[in-house]
Design an enzyme around this catalytic site. Structure first.
Site, PDB file in Angstrom:
ATOM      1  CE  LYS A 121      -3.992  -1.191   2.577  1.00  0.00           C
ATOM      2  NZ  LYS A 121      -4.591  -1.052   3.895  1.00  0.00           N
ATOM      3  CE  LYS A 213      -7.832  -4.439   7.228  1.00  0.00           C
ATOM      4  NZ  LYS A 213      -7.726  -4.321   8.651  1.00  0.00           N
ATOM      5  CE  LYS A 216      -9.532   2.757  12.916  1.00  0.00           C
ATOM      6  NZ  LYS A 216      -8.337   1.903  13.018  1.00  0.00           N
TER       7      LYS A 216
HETATM    8  N1  AQP Z   1     -12.988  -4.484   7.416  1.00  0.00           N
HETATM    9  C1  AQP Z   1     -13.072  -5.022   8.618  1.00  0.00           C
HETATM   10  N2  AQP Z   1     -14.003  -5.967   8.889  1.00  0.00           N
HETATM   11  C2  AQP Z   1     -14.103  -6.507  10.131  1.00  0.00           C
HETATM   12  N3  AQP Z   1     -13.329  -6.135  11.165  1.00  0.00           N
HETATM   13  C3  AQP Z   1     -12.391  -5.198  10.940  1.00  0.00           C
HETATM   14  N4  AQP Z   1     -11.481  -4.618  11.738  1.00  0.00           N
HETATM   15  C4  AQP Z   1     -10.773  -3.705  11.023  1.00  0.00           C
HETATM   16  N5  AQP Z   1     -11.197  -3.668   9.764  1.00  0.00           N
HETATM   17  C5  AQP Z   1     -12.208  -4.587   9.671  1.00  0.00           C
HETATM   18  C6  AQP Z   1     -11.321  -4.921  13.159  1.00  0.00           C
HETATM   19  O1  AQP Z   1     -11.352  -3.703  13.865  1.00  0.00           O
HETATM   20  C7  AQP Z   1     -10.478  -3.788  14.988  1.00  0.00           C
HETATM   21  C8  AQP Z   1      -9.586  -2.578  15.011  1.00  0.00           C
HETATM   22  O2  AQP Z   1      -8.655  -2.673  13.930  1.00  0.00           O
HETATM   23  P1  AQP Z   1      -7.751  -1.523  13.369  1.00  0.00           P
HETATM   24  O3  AQP Z   1      -7.741  -0.382  14.284  1.00  0.00           O
HETATM   25  O4  AQP Z   1      -6.449  -2.113  12.929  1.00  0.00           O
HETATM   26  O5  AQP Z   1      -8.627  -1.113  12.088  1.00  0.00           O
HETATM   27  P2  AQP Z   1      -8.315  -0.798  10.577  1.00  0.00           P
HETATM   28  O6  AQP Z   1      -9.460  -0.057  10.026  1.00  0.00           O
HETATM   29  O7  AQP Z   1      -7.892  -2.021   9.882  1.00  0.00           O
HETATM   30  O8  AQP Z   1      -7.154   0.236  10.752  1.00  0.00           O
HETATM   31  P3  AQP Z   1      -6.121   0.776   9.742  1.00  0.00           P
HETATM   32  O9  AQP Z   1      -5.428   1.863  10.432  1.00  0.00           O
HETATM   33  O10 AQP Z   1      -6.739   1.089   8.421  1.00  0.00           O
HETATM   34  O11 AQP Z   1      -5.186  -0.432   9.583  1.00  0.00           O
HETATM   35  P4  AQP Z   1      -5.013  -1.419   8.370  1.00  0.00           P
HETATM   36  O12 AQP Z   1      -4.146  -0.675   7.428  1.00  0.00           O
HETATM   37  O13 AQP Z   1      -4.366  -2.583   9.028  1.00  0.00           O
HETATM   38  O14 AQP Z   1      -6.327  -1.747   7.776  1.00  0.00           O
HETATM   39  C9  AQP Z   1      -9.719  -5.102  14.847  1.00  0.00           C
HETATM   40  O15 AQP Z   1     -10.285  -6.061  15.721  1.00  0.00           O
HETATM   41  C10 AQP Z   1      -9.953  -5.511  13.437  1.00  0.00           C
HETATM   42  O16 AQP Z   1      -9.988  -6.920  13.290  1.00  0.00           O
END
Ligand code: AQP
Length: 348
Positions: A121, A213, A216
């Protein structure tokens, strides 16, 4: 007693994936268990040390932490029944991660898929192996080590249950392996934590690209539904969501990932099973009508959370107080564990 630990990164505003994958379960775990009547000890952390494994702007990070804290409270986290705190205010997360670093084989981390996809990414690198120089020159130690810190987070509270989305299962397995390795090396100290994954919508997909997925950190805001989005924005994001040209509504994640993702969201929003959701939407022929129905279900479900959030935002002193109190309570438990660990390892 069951001890629950979970975390959320303050890397933006929480979205529907966070809510359905994790937060909805966090609040559910505050209720007495249907069989035993027991309420677990719940530790919910805003994991800012994890957030800085990717570049963050300091002022934005500080603000995001408060916003996430307010959102967790609005979703129903009750400070009487859960310890809600900022990770960096409990120094032992980093201390225990260091101890685990000293026993965890590098190869275990090399197998993790998240750092690879994050590298792609940010850097556009498609390298897959740790020995590939193009990859490793951009790969930061912290990002590679993320799962070890996550193991430390959970085990610092001797967590037995971890409510997470499907995307975190691989990391949780690593935490179990690290717990077992520590116990074998230094004597029994940690339980093996188990994942609690929601029945429906365990992985909410991006609205733009339903094969990855919802996240954020996706640069497109139209890829996700933020918990703070207004009804108009929700309508518009769902209207623009990627689907397909096939008539009718059917669940087929491989051939129809967009429609299936929306069906999963609809089921979860209404607390019904996928079969029931498919049945309810069986008579719909136009994509527009289907999307309207999905948007409606989201707007209805988020409405009480959003009005609670408005109330909390008017009272920032309360949110700060909850975080102060949480840090104090978390530190008490963390201190006991780290002392026990230091003793076992021979540092005390
Ligand atoms: N798409 C999703 N579907 C189901 N569960 C999700 N989680 C995150 N995305 C999904 C769950 O939310 C919790 C917090 O995770 P996080 O803060 O890492 O969330 P994120 O949106 O994935 O954050 P970022 O900053 O965007 O990180 P990346 O780049 O890793 O995606 C967790 O329990 C997670 O399983």
């Amino acid at each position: 007693a069951r001890r629950v630990f979970s975390g959320i990164q303050p890397t933006g505003t929480p979205h529907l994936g966070n809510y359905l994958g994790a937060l909805a379960n966090w609040t559910r775990l505050q209720e007495p268990d249907a069989v035993t009547g027991e309420i677990p000890l719940n530790y919910y952390s805003i994991v800012d040390l994890h957030a800085i494994t990717m570049p963050q702007k300091p002022a934005e990070l500080r603000q995001a932490k408060l916003d996430v804290a307010a959102t967790l409270l609005a979703c129903g986290i009750d400070p009487q029944r859960s310890v809600m705190f900022e990770q960096s205010r409990v120094g032992s997360h980093a201390e225990l991660a260091w101890i685990f670093n000293c026993i965890t084989p590098v190869g275990w981390l090399g197998r993790m898929t998240q750092w690879k996809s994050k590298m792609e990414k940010v850097g556009g690198s498609h390298a897959q192996s740790l020995t590939d120089e193009t990859l490793t020159s951009g790969l930061k130690m912290g990002l590679f080590d993320y799962p070890v810190l996550m193991a430390a987070d959970i085990l610092l509270y001797k967590g037995t249950h971890v409510p997470v989305g499907d995307d975190q299962i691989q990391h949780l397995e690593l935490a179990r392996d690290i717990a077992a390795l520590f116990n074998k090396t230094f004597g029994y100290t940690f339980p093996k934590p188990e994942a609690i994954v929601p029945p429906a919508a365990k992985r909410v997909m991006s609205l733009r690209d339903p094969t990855s997925k919802m996240s954020k950190s996706d640069p497109s805001d139209y890829s996700r539904l933020n918990l703070i989005d207004t009804p108009e924005i929700i309508q518009s994001k769902i209207a623009k969501a990627t689907t397909d040209g096939i008539r009718g509504v059917t669940y087929d994640p491989v051939e129809r990932p967009g429609v299936s993702n929306l069906l999963g969201i609809y089921a979860a929003m209404r607390d019904i099973s996928m079969e029931e959701a498919v049945k309810e939407c069986a008579d719909i022929t136009s994509t527009k009508d289907f999307k309207n129905r999905v948007a409606e279900s989201i707007i209805t479900r988020l409405q009480p959370i959003q009005s609670e959030l408005v109330r909390l935002q008017a009272d920032p002193g309360y949110v700060t107080k909850v975080l102060d109190d949480g840090a104090m309570r978390a530190n008490q438990v963390a201190h006991e564990t780290i002392e026990q660990v230091y003793k076992a390892v021979g540092l005390r």
